[in-house]
Structures are given as C-alpha cells and as structure tokens.
Scaffold this motif. Structure first.
Motif, PDB file in Angstrom:
ATOM      1  N   ASP A 102       0.858  -1.177   0.000  1.00 47.02           N
ATOM      2  CA  ASP A 102       0.000   0.000   0.000  1.00 47.02           C
ATOM      3  C   ASP A 102       0.899   1.234   0.000  1.00 47.02           C
ATOM      4  OD1 ASP A 102      -1.690   2.145   0.572  1.00 47.02           O
ATOM      5  OD2 ASP A 102      -3.056   0.909   1.743  1.00 47.02           O
ATOM      6  N   THR A 103       0.965   1.922  -1.131  1.00 45.93           N
ATOM      7  CA  THR A 103       1.865   3.065  -1.275  1.00 45.93           C
ATOM      8  C   THR A 103       1.564   4.173  -0.271  1.00 45.93           C
ATOM      9  OG1 THR A 103       2.092   2.600  -3.633  1.00 45.93           O
ATOM     10  CG2 THR A 103       2.780   4.779  -2.885  1.00 45.93           C
ATOM     11  N   LYS A 104       0.273   4.492  -0.084  1.00 45.67           N
ATOM     12  CA  LYS A 104      -0.100   5.566   0.831  1.00 45.67           C
ATOM     13  C   LYS A 104       0.288   5.224   2.264  1.00 45.67           C
ATOM     14  CE  LYS A 104      -3.962   7.362  -1.909  1.00 45.67           C
ATOM     15  NZ  LYS A 104      -5.425   7.635  -1.916  1.00 45.67           N
ATOM     16  N   THR A 105       0.045   3.973   2.660  1.00 43.52           N
ATOM     17  CA  THR A 105       0.415   3.547   4.014  1.00 43.52           C
ATOM     18  C   THR A 105       1.922   3.586   4.188  1.00 43.52           C
ATOM     19  OG1 THR A 105      -1.535   2.140   4.292  1.00 43.52           O
ATOM     20  CG2 THR A 105       0.378   1.616   5.645  1.00 43.52           C
ATOM     21  N   ARG A 106       2.655   3.149   3.177  1.00 46.18           N
ATOM     22  CA  ARG A 106       4.116   3.114   3.263  1.00 46.18           C
ATOM     23  C   ARG A 106       4.699   4.516   3.431  1.00 46.18           C
ATOM     24  NH1 ARG A 106       4.768   0.311  -0.874  1.00 46.18           N
ATOM     25  NH2 ARG A 106       5.414   1.894  -2.380  1.00 46.18           N
ATOM     26  N   ARG A 107       4.190   5.479   2.669  1.00 46.16           N
ATOM     27  CA  ARG A 107       4.675   6.854   2.783  1.00 46.16           C
ATOM     28  C   ARG A 107       4.316   7.455   4.142  1.00 46.16           C
ATOM     29  NH1 ARG A 107       2.755   9.112  -3.173  1.00 46.16           N
ATOM     30  NH2 ARG A 107       4.318   7.983  -4.425  1.00 46.16           N
ATOM     31  N   TRP A 108       3.071   7.204   4.574  1.00 52.53           N
ATOM     32  CA  TRP A 108       2.647   7.718   5.871  1.00 52.53           C
ATOM     33  C   TRP A 108       3.493   7.124   6.997  1.00 52.53           C
ATOM     34  CZ3 TRP A 108       0.411   4.745   9.836  1.00 52.53           C
ATOM     35  CH2 TRP A 108      -0.080   5.489  10.934  1.00 52.53           C
ATOM     36  N   GLN A 140       6.559   5.931   6.888  1.00 58.13           N
ATOM     37  CA  GLN A 140       7.924   6.459   6.890  1.00 58.13           C
ATOM     38  C   GLN A 140       7.976   7.790   7.626  1.00 58.13           C
ATOM     39  OE1 GLN A 140      10.687   4.965   6.055  1.00 58.13           O
ATOM     40  NE2 GLN A 140       9.590   3.138   5.344  1.00 58.13           N
ATOM     41  N   GLY A 141       6.951   8.601   7.468  1.00 58.61           N
ATOM     42  CA  GLY A 141       6.886   9.860   8.207  1.00 58.61           C
ATOM     43  C   GLY A 141       6.741   9.632   9.707  1.00 58.61           C
ATOM     44  N   GLN A 142       5.944   8.636  10.072  1.00 59.94           N
ATOM     45  CA  GLN A 142       5.758   8.301  11.488  1.00 59.94           C
ATOM     46  C   GLN A 142       7.055   7.766  12.105  1.00 59.94           C
ATOM     47  OE1 GLN A 142       2.667   8.479  13.477  1.00 59.94           O
ATOM     48  NE2 GLN A 142       2.329   9.926  11.809  1.00 59.94           N
ATOM     49  N   ILE A 143       7.778   6.956  11.351  1.00 56.19           N
ATOM     50  CA  ILE A 143       9.046   6.398  11.835  1.00 56.19           C
ATOM     51  C   ILE A 143      10.040   7.510  12.118  1.00 56.19           C
ATOM     52  CG2 ILE A 143      11.059   5.011  11.164  1.00 56.19           C
ATOM     53  CD1 ILE A 143       9.142   3.162   9.656  1.00 56.19           C
ATOM     54  N   ALA A 144      10.124   8.479  11.207  1.00 59.76           N
ATOM     55  CA  ALA A 144      11.056   9.586  11.381  1.00 59.76           C
ATOM     56  C   ALA A 144      10.637  10.500  12.535  1.00 59.76           C
ATOM     57  CB  ALA A 144      11.155  10.388  10.087  1.00 59.76           C
ATOM     58  N   GLU A 145       9.337  10.743  12.662  1.00 64.26           N
ATOM     59  CA  GLU A 145       8.855  11.681  13.687  1.00 64.26           C
ATOM     60  C   GLU A 145       8.900  11.091  15.081  1.00 64.26           C
ATOM     61  OE1 GLU A 145       4.744  14.172  14.794  1.00 64.26           O
ATOM     62  OE2 GLU A 145       4.906  13.049  12.904  1.00 64.26           O
ATOM     63  N   HIS A 146       8.522   9.821  15.218  1.00 63.98           N
ATOM     64  CA  HIS A 146       8.399   9.216  16.543  1.00 63.98           C
ATOM     65  C   HIS A 146       9.532   8.238  16.878  1.00 63.98           C
ATOM     66  CE1 HIS A 146       4.358  10.889  17.039  1.00 63.98           C
ATOM     67  NE2 HIS A 146       4.103  10.508  15.805  1.00 63.98           N
ATOM     68  N   LYS A 147      10.537   8.152  16.005  1.00 61.79           N
ATOM     69  CA  LYS A 147      11.686   7.262  16.244  1.00 61.79           C
ATOM     70  C   LYS A 147      11.227   5.814  16.455  1.00 61.79           C
ATOM     71  CE  LYS A 147      14.596  10.722  16.191  1.00 61.79           C
ATOM     72  NZ  LYS A 147      13.704  11.789  15.727  1.00 61.79           N
ATOM     73  N   LEU A 148      10.423   5.328  15.523  1.00 65.56           N
ATOM     74  CA  LEU A 148       9.890   3.973  15.626  1.00 65.56           C
ATOM     75  C   LEU A 148      10.901   2.951  15.118  1.00 65.56           C
ATOM     76  CD1 LEU A 148       6.298   4.615  14.191  1.00 65.56           C
ATOM     77  CD2 LEU A 148       7.083   4.857  16.552  1.00 65.56           C
ATOM     78  N   ASP A 149      10.625   1.685  15.412  1.00 65.79           N
ATOM     79  CA  ASP A 149      11.440   0.597  14.895  1.00 65.79           C
ATOM     80  C   ASP A 149      11.252   0.527  13.376  1.00 65.79           C
ATOM     81  OD1 ASP A 149      12.757  -1.713  14.265  1.00 65.79           O
ATOM     82  OD2 ASP A 149      11.512  -3.038  15.490  1.00 65.79           O
ATOM     83  N   PRO A 150      12.290   0.755  12.583  1.00 60.78           N
ATOM     84  CA  PRO A 150      12.132   0.748  11.116  1.00 60.78           C
ATOM     85  C   PRO A 150      11.615  -0.576  10.574  1.00 60.78           C
ATOM     86  CG  PRO A 150      14.253   1.700  11.748  1.00 60.78           C
ATOM     87  CD  PRO A 150      13.675   1.071  12.977  1.00 60.78           C
ATOM     88  N   ALA A 151      11.834  -1.658  11.323  1.00 59.28           N
ATOM     89  CA  ALA A 151      11.402  -2.976  10.858  1.00 59.28           C
ATOM     90  C   ALA A 151       9.890  -3.089  10.770  1.00 59.28           C
ATOM     91  CB  ALA A 151      11.952  -4.071  11.779  1.00 59.28           C
ATOM     92  N   VAL A 152       9.156  -2.159  11.406  1.00 60.21           N
ATOM     93  CA  VAL A 152       7.693  -2.228  11.363  1.00 60.21           C
ATOM     94  C   VAL A 152       7.182  -1.999   9.939  1.00 60.21           C
ATOM     95  CG1 VAL A 152       7.234   0.221  11.801  1.00 60.21           C
ATOM     96  CG2 VAL A 152       5.614  -1.502  12.610  1.00 60.21           C
ATOM     97  N   ALA A 153       8.013  -1.394   9.095  1.00 58.72           N
ATOM     98  CA  ALA A 153       7.611  -1.145   7.704  1.00 58.72           C
ATOM     99  C   ALA A 153       7.902  -2.339   6.805  1.00 58.72           C
ATOM    100  CB  ALA A 153       8.338   0.081   7.168  1.00 58.72           C
ATOM    101  N   CYS A 154       8.432  -3.419   7.375  1.00 60.87           N
ATOM    102  CA  CYS A 154       8.838  -4.582   6.565  1.00 60.87           C
ATOM    103  C   CYS A 154       8.190  -5.863   7.066  1.00 60.87           C
ATOM    104  CB  CYS A 154      10.356  -4.723   6.585  1.00 60.87           C
ATOM    105  SG  CYS A 154      11.255  -3.247   6.078  1.00 60.87           S
ATOM    106  N   CYS A 155       6.909  -5.778   7.415  1.00 64.12           N
ATOM    107  CA  CYS A 155       6.202  -6.952   7.943  1.00 64.12           C
ATOM    108  C   CYS A 155       5.433  -7.716   6.871  1.00 64.12           C
ATOM    109  CB  CYS A 155       5.252  -6.534   9.068  1.00 64.12           C
ATOM    110  SG  CYS A 155       6.101  -5.937  10.542  1.00 64.12           S
TER     111      CYS A 155
END
Length: 241
Positions: free
Chosen positions: A126-132, A134-149
C-alpha cells in the motif's frame, strides 16, 4: 517489551500509564506471559473478513482514531480515550528476534500472529500507508522494521486467522466502521461506502456549481445595471449640451 508488575503483585507506588502484566506466585516470567496472552473467542464479528481499507493510516485519516505508539506489548491494539485512540506495539524487530531464540519468552504462534497484525495495519504493497509510515518512523523514532512486515492475502485477513488478538481486532474494526468523517479531508478519504462517497461529492459539486453560477448571475446583473446607469448618464449629459 512489556510492563511487568512485581513478582509478588502489583507495585504499591508509581504510575506508568501502561497496562501491567502481573507476575506473581511460583510462576516463571515465561509462564506468566503464557497465562496472560491466551486465545480470545468471546466476541463475534459482524463481518468475517478485514477489508483492505483496514490499515493504520485509514484508522487515522478516515476514522479519526489516533495512533499511539507503545513499547508495551500488553497494550497492543487496545482502544482508549472513548475509542478515539489505539495503542500499537511497533517493535517488530524484537518479535523477529524472539523467533530466533531457542527459549523465547513468547510462544511462536503468538509472535507470528502479532507480526501478522502489523502486516495488517501496515501493508507493504500500500503506497499511501508506506509513505505515511515512513513519516511516522522519522517523527516518533519507531522501529524501522515495522515497515517490513509484509502483506496479508484475502484468506489471512479473516478473523478466524487470529486467536490472541481476535477480540481487540473486532472491537477496533467496529470502532472504525462506526466512525463518521469529521471534515472534508476525512470525507475525501472515506471510501468504505462507495455509493455514499459518490453521492456526497456529487452533492458538493452541484452545490458548488449552483453557488458559482448564482454568483456569476448576480455579478452579471450588477454589471448590466452599472453599464445601463453609465449609458444613461452619458445620454443625459449629451442632451444637456
């Protein structure tokens, strides 16, 4: 990654804002975790399948449900603030690490299902979810692996495929379905009911066109009166001379 209460019970003092996992009696921590996270079958869903619109981004953009990131897996998918906020455990790297241990704290089935809930909320295709995200990961310092499930196929998006998080998913889906858009942005993103979506925006378009042409007609009328008045003044001046 869980808020664990004292082995002899709950802490007497202190407040963390997280739901504790009680560790008491003669049980080991692994046993306490196993007793806390059990399959849930108390609720029955209205629809057996979770549609593709059921993503974390749409929960926020369409349902107005705030995503609150947490490092406490006990709070994962828990609704709060009168169903306006949902907690999401984002440390998928920790879960994947558990899969590589010989004696993990969490059962293999529990870990796999929790990762599936993240794939459900954050589908990679889902392109929209993926872009959104990435912004959340950068803003809230999330685990980057959450985008690769990964992604879930239609068969694995059914409630029957979830045991540990089933009831919380049912409650969250119900809150999402019952939410109403608040503002034009949410109305634009809300495609849950295509007939209602088209009806609403056709009505908006008709209203806008009615206002536009009404305004144009008024401006044209005023301009005609003004030009007529100017012509009358010129004619009067000519007769006077």
């Amino acid at each position: 990654m869980a808020e664990v209460a004292a082995k002899d019970g709950v802490h007497n003092f202190g407040f963390s804002g997280s739901t504790p996992l009680t560790w008491s009696g003669p049980h080991t921590l692994r046993q306490a975790i196993g007793q806390h996270f059990k399959p849930e079958y108390e609720l029955q869903p209205d629809n057996p399948r979770l549609g593709k619109l059921f993503t974390a981004r749409n929960l926020s953009f369409i349902g107005g449900i705030k995503i609150k990131w947490t490092n406490n897996i006990v709070d994962h998918l828990l609704l709060s603030d009168d169903d306006q906020t949902v907690f999401v455990f984002h440390y998928s790297g920790f879960l994947q690490f558990q899969q590589g241990l010989e004696s993990p704290l969490f059962s293999e089935s529990f870990v796999k299902e929790t990762l599936r809930t993240l794939a459900l909320l954050f589908p990679q295709n889902d392109t929209k979810t993926r872009r959104w995200l990435q912004g959340q990961i950068a803003e809230h310092k999330l685990d980057p692996a959450v985008a690769c499930c990964g992604n879930l196929r239609a068969q694995t998006r059914r409630f029957e495929q979830f045991s540990y998080w089933r009831d919380r998913l049912i409650i969250l889906k119900q809150a999402f379905d019952e939410s109403s858009p608040r503002g034009l942005r949410q109305w634009w993103n809300d495609r849950r009911n295509s007939v209602q979506w088209y009806t609403f925006w056709v009505a908006i378009w008709v209203f806008a066109m009615t206002v536009f042409f009404g305004l144009m007609q008024s401006v044209t009328g005023v301009l005609q009166v003004y030009l007529s008045w100017q012509a009358l003044n010129v004619a009067t001046a000519g007769d006077t001379n």
